[in-house]
Design a protein around this motif. Structure first.
Motif, mmCIF file in Angstrom:
data_model
loop_
_atom_site.group_PDB
_atom_site.id
_atom_site.type_symbol
_atom_site.label_atom_id
_atom_site.label_comp_id
_atom_site.label_asym_id
_atom_site.label_seq_id
_atom_site.Cartn_x
_atom_site.Cartn_y
_atom_site.Cartn_z
ATOM 1 N N ASP A 161 3.664 -4.072 -17.211
ATOM 2 C CA ASP A 161 2.449 -3.481 -16.653
ATOM 3 C C ASP A 161 2.674 -3.080 -15.194
ATOM 4 O OD1 ASP A 161 -0.156 -2.624 -16.821
ATOM 5 O OD2 ASP A 161 -1.034 -4.569 -16.354
ATOM 6 N N VAL A 162 3.431 -3.874 -14.457
ATOM 7 C CA VAL A 162 3.732 -3.553 -13.054
ATOM 8 C C VAL A 162 4.658 -2.338 -12.974
ATOM 9 C CG1 VAL A 162 4.914 -4.385 -10.971
ATOM 10 C CG2 VAL A 162 3.368 -5.911 -12.228
ATOM 11 N N ASN A 203 2.838 0.849 -15.355
ATOM 12 C CA ASN A 203 1.460 1.280 -15.090
ATOM 13 C C ASN A 203 1.040 1.104 -13.634
ATOM 14 O OD1 ASN A 203 1.129 1.779 -17.921
ATOM 15 N ND2 ASN A 203 0.759 -0.421 -18.212
ATOM 16 N N ASP A 204 2.008 0.772 -12.769
ATOM 17 C CA ASP A 204 1.730 0.574 -11.339
ATOM 18 C C ASP A 204 0.676 -0.498 -11.081
ATOM 19 O OD1 ASP A 204 3.566 2.465 -10.432
ATOM 20 O OD2 ASP A 204 2.131 4.108 -10.690
ATOM 21 N N ALA A 205 0.613 -1.502 -11.965
ATOM 22 C CA ALA A 205 -0.299 -2.628 -11.732
ATOM 23 C C ALA A 205 0.166 -3.413 -10.511
ATOM 24 C CB ALA A 205 -0.348 -3.527 -12.965
ATOM 25 N N SER A 206 -0.760 -4.052 -9.831
ATOM 26 C CA SER A 206 -0.443 -4.812 -8.619
ATOM 27 C C SER A 206 0.154 -6.168 -8.975
ATOM 28 C CB SER A 206 -1.705 -5.011 -7.779
ATOM 29 O OG SER A 206 -1.490 -5.965 -6.758
ATOM 30 N N LYS A 266 -1.767 -9.732 -10.107
ATOM 31 C CA LYS A 266 -1.305 -10.486 -11.288
ATOM 32 C C LYS A 266 -0.987 -11.934 -10.910
ATOM 33 C CE LYS A 266 -1.088 -7.049 -14.363
ATOM 34 N NZ LYS A 266 -1.906 -7.025 -15.599
#
Length: 485
Positions: free
Chosen positions: A238-239, A242-245, A249
């Motif tokens: 996801d990081v 999808n550029d999740a933080s 997290k």
């Protein structure tokens, strides 16, 4: 001269650790370990009606002093006093001049930290601020009540104000740590420090215990391990995809109590830092911006994100997740300790032999299970300064008695465990003896040397820094030469 030795050393210790009352109280109420927010509001009400000679009424938004690039408002002093009262601290002997002096110290540290490029990252400040706001909301009951207390119209302005306070505090603490980072003490300096103290003024050390333990750490099943690995791989994807933080997290999922509130952040990691070897090996194999695959240490499973590389230092974030331990495994560990305890009592082997052969705790098993005091790594624990949980576990144990198995969640993040404890030595209250108490005396000598280094640093930088004190405060009897007489 030596009658003030202990108070000087205590003051130095507090200053060195960055928790001077004025500094910590200038954070926000969530930094306090004291009364709930209701007490803070009560304290604010008390301030408004305070008519003591120590605190004259002043204009709230007046400028009390300027230190380098920092302005200290009169209202900053009032907020500091409110926070001190909310923490339950006695303010009877605290003067307005004393509080202003401490706030000026704090600003001088922060100002020089910026000059020396000892910076704190915006992400670190934001993570700390977010954790504090969440704690404040839980204590006040709602964001609306929190905004009302801080007299803010929206969450953004609240975060901005608390963030500024946090950044200043973190800069100050970083500067203080840097001042003393390379200070060491030699055995000869320890001897000279001790010999300077007249015999009738030497410190008295309280009653102490030496404690040994045997630990059984139940293991998770392979299926539970795989669940954790799969979860960490999902977070990693996801990081990356999808550029999740990673920071968010970590706040949501990490089980490391030391870094979770800061989004998993650890600053300034080197190969000599006191982290698990596997953890460091993985960290230093990564490039900046890279996320590791899941890996295992004694604390559980991790993934690491490298935020910044500065030569031989890393700023990193990590997420720790521990596999679930079944009740069957926990019951098995308890049963095994029951059996070990009985065999020691029956004389089949000593407690030290049992620790060496059966304990799962590598840090203690090779030393007969002997615990080390985390404050100074000595084997002795002073009764009046022991961790309350440990004290309650051993306070009723008699000589040669062994506790029944005690369940405990490892505060370092190692998962649940059972342990049995034994008091292996007792020491009565006594006057300091150089040979017997060398470790404690060494720490006192080091603290005095650090105190003197900070005092010298303060004197030099007050001379070199722009400082202006408001006319009404120039008559204060400051501990430092802020008025530059």
């Amino acid at each position: 001269m030596y009658k003030i030795t202990k108070s000087l050393i205590l003051g130095a210790f507090i200053s060195i650790q960055g928790v001077l009352s004025a500094q910590s109280s200038n954070a926000v109420a969530s930094d306090s370990q004291g009364e709930p927010m209701a007490s803070t509001m009560q304290a604010e009400a008390e301030i408004k009606k305070d008519t003591s000679e120590n605190f004259k009424r002043i204009k709230l938004d007046g400028i009390a002093a300027v230190v380098g690039d920092y302005v200290i408002l009169d209202s900053d002093i009032d907020k500091t006093l409110i926070d001190l009262k909310s923490q339950g601290a006695s303010t009877e002997d605290i003067t307005r001049c004393g509080l202003l002096g401490k706030l000026m110290e704090d600003r001088l540290y922060a100002h020089q930290a910026v000059q020396d490029s000892l910076l704190v990252s915006d992400d670190e400040v934001a993570a700390t601020t977010e954790a504090q706001i969440q704690e404040l909301v839980s204590r006040t009951g709602s964001m609306a009540k929190l905004l009302k207390f801080y007299r803010k119209d929206d969450e953004a302005s609240l975060r901005e104000e608390i963030g500024k306070i946090n950044k200043l505090r973190m800069l100050s603490e970083k500067m203080q740590r840097d001042i003393i980072s390379e200070i060491e003490i030699t055995p000869e300096e320890v001897r000279q420090f001790f010999n300077k103290i007249p015999e009738d003024e030497r410190p008295v050390f309280g009653a102490e215990l030496e404690i040994s333990q045997i630990v059984k750490q139940p293991k998770p099943t392979e299926a539970e391990k795989q669940k954790v690995i799969d979860k960490l791989n999902t977070i990693k994807a996801d990081v990356e995809d999808n550029d999740a933080s990673f920071s968010v997290k970590a706040i949501l999922y990490s089980q490391d109590p030391g870094s979770k509130p800061r989004g998993g952040l650890y600053n300034g990691i080197t190969k000599k830092s006191g982290f698990d070897k596997t953890f460091k090996d993985v960290a230093f194999s990564l490039r900046q911006g890279e996320v590791s695959d899941p890996f295992e240490t004694m604390f559980g499973f991790h993934i690491i994100y490298i935020e910044k590389i500065r030569g031989q230092e890393l700023d990193l974030r990590h997420i720790l997740i521990q596999p679930e331990i079944s009740q069957e495994a926990l019951d098995g560990a308890k049963s095994e300790l029951d059996s070990i305890r009985q065999k020691v009592l029956d004389g089949k082997f000593t407690f030290a032999e049992a620790a060496l052969n059966f304990s799962d705790e590598k840090e203690t098993k090779f030393d007969g299970g002997l615990l080390r005091n985390p404050t100074n790594f000595d084997s002795k624990f002073e009764l009046t300064k022991m961790d309350p949980t440990l004290y309650n576990q051993v306070r009723n144990l008699k000589d040669n008695e062994i506790s029944y198995p005690i369940f405990e969640e490892d505060p370092r993040g190692g998962g649940p465990k059972y342990k049995i404890l034994k008091v292996t030595n007792r020491y009565d209250e006594h006057i300091a003896d150089f040979a017997r108490d060398y470790t404690k005396i060494q720490q006192l000598a080091l603290t005095e040397k650090q105190y003197n280094a900070i005092k010298k640093w303060m004197e030099e930088h007050i001379e070199d820094t722009y400082i202006s004190v408001n006319d009404k405060n120039r008559e204060c009897n400051f501990a430092n030469n802020w008025v530059k007489n």
